[in-house]
Design a protein around this motif. Structure first.
Motif, PDB file in Angstrom:
ATOM      1  N   UNK A   3       0.860  -1.175   0.000  1.00 43.71           N
ATOM      2  CA  UNK A   3       0.000   0.000   0.000  1.00 43.71           C
ATOM      3  C   UNK A   3       0.898   1.228   0.000  1.00 43.71           C
ATOM      4  N   UNK A   4       0.595   2.168  -0.883  1.00 50.36           N
ATOM      5  CA  UNK A   4       1.400   3.373  -0.951  1.00 50.36           C
ATOM      6  C   UNK A   4       0.556   4.553  -1.396  1.00 50.36           C
ATOM      7  N   UNK A   5       1.101   5.727  -1.205  1.00 47.27           N
ATOM      8  CA  UNK A   5       0.475   6.965  -1.644  1.00 47.27           C
ATOM      9  C   UNK A   5       1.387   7.579  -2.690  1.00 47.27           C
ATOM     10  N   UNK A   6       0.812   8.064  -3.761  1.00 53.97           N
ATOM     11  CA  UNK A   6       1.580   8.737  -4.804  1.00 53.97           C
ATOM     12  C   UNK A   6       1.227  10.216  -4.763  1.00 53.97           C
TER      13      UNK A   6
END
Length: 80
Positions: A3-6
């Motif tokens: 899970x990541x945020x861009x």
């Protein structure tokens, strides 16, 4: 799956870090005010300089005449 945020900008990324969302790798000169006020902390004295900016475009879009003209103008401007 990770899970990541861009983020679409360094400013948004640093703002998220300042709000406690994690760690940001950002250019210290761009955020010197936040560093000097203590809003951000640079844990290491190490800095990486790649020496400039990148001119990019989406791979899904073909280069237009305007894009090519801008690239040529930019290259001429920085080489004079």
């Amino acid at each position: 799956m990770t899970k990541s945020i861009v983020f679409d900008s360094s400013i948004a990324m640093v703002e998220a870090a300042m709000q406690g969302a994690g760690v940001a790798l950002a250019p210290p000169l761009m955020f010197s005010r936040q560093l000097s006020s203590g809003a951000l902390v640079q844990p290491f004295d190490t800095a990486v300089s790649l020496g400039g900016y990148w001119l990019t475009r989406l791979q899904t879009r073909p280069e237009t005449h305007a894009m090519a003209s801008f690239r040529e103008w930019l290259l001429t401007a920085i080489n004079t």
